[in-house]
Design a protein around this motif. Structure first.
Motif, mmCIF file in Angstrom:
data_model
loop_
_atom_site.group_PDB
_atom_site.id
_atom_site.type_symbol
_atom_site.label_atom_id
_atom_site.label_comp_id
_atom_site.label_asym_id
_atom_site.label_seq_id
_atom_site.Cartn_x
_atom_site.Cartn_y
_atom_site.Cartn_z
ATOM 1 N N ALA A 151 0.832 -1.206 0.000
ATOM 2 C CA ALA A 151 0.000 0.000 0.000
ATOM 3 C C ALA A 151 0.867 1.256 0.000
ATOM 4 C CB ALA A 151 -0.933 -0.011 1.210
ATOM 5 N N ALA A 152 1.935 1.234 0.779
ATOM 6 C CA ALA A 152 2.829 2.392 0.833
ATOM 7 C C ALA A 152 3.514 2.615 -0.510
ATOM 8 C CB ALA A 152 3.878 2.186 1.931
ATOM 9 N N LEU A 153 3.928 1.538 -1.166
ATOM 10 C CA LEU A 153 4.586 1.645 -2.466
ATOM 11 C C LEU A 153 3.662 2.229 -3.524
ATOM 12 C CD1 LEU A 153 6.425 -1.793 -2.452
ATOM 13 C CD2 LEU A 153 7.568 0.425 -2.601
ATOM 14 N N LYS A 154 2.371 1.948 -3.401
ATOM 15 C CA LYS A 154 1.405 2.423 -4.392
ATOM 16 C C LYS A 154 0.851 3.809 -4.053
ATOM 17 C CE LYS A 154 -1.083 -1.438 -4.163
ATOM 18 N NZ LYS A 154 -2.166 -2.407 -4.479
ATOM 19 N N SER A 155 1.279 4.373 -2.935
ATOM 20 C CA SER A 155 0.757 5.667 -2.499
ATOM 21 C C SER A 155 1.734 6.798 -2.817
ATOM 22 C CB SER A 155 0.500 5.644 -0.988
ATOM 23 O OG SER A 155 1.726 5.682 -0.272
#
Length: 352
Positions: free
Chosen positions: A256-260
């Motif tokens: 999720a962090a990588l895609k944010s």
């Protein structure tokens, strides 16, 4: 790309090496990349001797293509009880936040350096390539590996480190630019001001050493691959772009962090392990300072943070997680690593 001399040297179709990423992958990623024509890598620093043997067995049973085994070769320091007590006191408010406590009976590191015990376990496999982080093992161990016919690579973050590696018998140098995610491979100095970006580092190393040089850091597409090759690299090493692939065990919070939008802010920090490593900035890094002088020595520093991370993640928080990532996440795709590797290769063939 297919005609690259380093491809023949490594026995691969494309000059693409998958960066070993301890903690988020096992043999599945290495197998997929090797099957696609690149060089798949298995990070072994956080595996037991038995687990290493089992994972290599899986690779050998799934592909006939070359693969790379990656190890740390850091010096192990003695556990400093005073330093760790002070560190636990600093972290106590965070444990209290989750009504948790630190288990002080755990005093074993999760990261071990390469050793004769490990060499005993892998010798029968005759691994085609072994790469190291934090320098090289001692001369006796290195000579033992070379007697197998194994090619040896290691990371350099400065020209001085590259020269040292060549003088000490490495077969290829991985030029690790400042953009790269995860641990810095620095070993001649602890001063992070010595660290530079790939565009500055790569040509300097290429001009000074005679062995093949592999470019690492910020490489995510055909343009960056071709730029690295134009600057003299014999191959590229790609890590962050694989973090969303099907075969990778990246946690849901990390994905999720990588895609944010948060992924646009990464920083070097020592708070998770005691050594500088690049990850997505989060609360603990900002609260304690990205580089904190109170952190215990590597590799023992990870003991406290691993417990705090596990506790927080149970509550859905990544505030204390090591969200390793390079500065460029634009190449991350939720597809198989096999397909992503082929996309890299085909895109480069199309513009080269």
């Amino acid at each position: 790309m297919k005609q690259s001399r380093v491809c023949s040297w490594l026995g691969v179709d494309y000059p693409i090496i998958q960066a070993p990423m301890a903690g988020v992958q096992d043999s599945a990623l290495a197998i997929a990349v090797s099957e696609a024509g690149g060089l798949g890598s298995l990070p072994c620093a956080m595996l037991s001797v038995n687990d290493i043997a089992n994972q290599v067995s899986l690779i050998k049973g799934s592909t006939s293509k070359p693969y790379n085994l990656n190890f740390f070769c850091h010096d192990t320091t003695e556990y400093n009880e005073v330093k760790h007590h002070q560190w636990r006191e600093l972290l106590k408010p965070y444990f209290d936040e989750f009504s948790g406590h630190y288990d002080a009976t755990i005093k074993a590191s999760s990261r071990m350096p390469f050793s004769h015990d490990v060499a005993d376990a892998i010798e029968g496999f005759v691994p085609p390539v072994i790469s190291f982080h934090f320098g090289l093992p001692d001369a006796e161990l290195l000579a033992r590996i070379k007697r197998w016919g194994t090619k040896v690579l290691s990371s350099a973050t400065t020209v001085e480190e590259a020269l040292w590696l060549e003088e000490n018998g490495v077969d290829g140098v991985i030029a690790q630019g400042l953009e790269a995610g995860g641990h810095r491979g620095m070993f001649l100095s602890k001063n992070i001001s010595t660290q530079v970006g790939l565009v500055s580092l790569l040509p300097q190393i290429v001009d000074r050493v005679d062995v093949p040089v592999i470019a690492a850091g910020g490489i995510s597409d055909a343009r960056s691959i071709n730029s690295a090759l134009a600057l003299g690299a014999s191959a590229v090493q790609i890590g962050t772009s694989y973090l969303l692939c099907d075969e990778v065990k990246t946690s849901a919070l990390h994905r999720a962090a990588l895609k944010s939008q948060r992924a646009s802010h990464t920083a070097l920090t020592n708070v998770f392990t005691g050594r500088p490593a690049r990850g997505i900035a989060n609360r603990i890094m900002k609260d304690l300072g990205y580089m904190n002088e109170n952190v215990p020595e590597f590799p023992y520093a990870s003991m406290e943070m691993a417990q705090l991370k596990a506790l927080a993640e149970q509550h859905g928080s990544d505030d204390f997680s090591s969200l390793w990532s390079g500065q460029n996440v634009s190449g991350c795709k939720e597809i198989s690593a096999f397909e992503l590797t082929r996309q890299f290769a085909e895109a480069c063939d199309a513009v080269s």
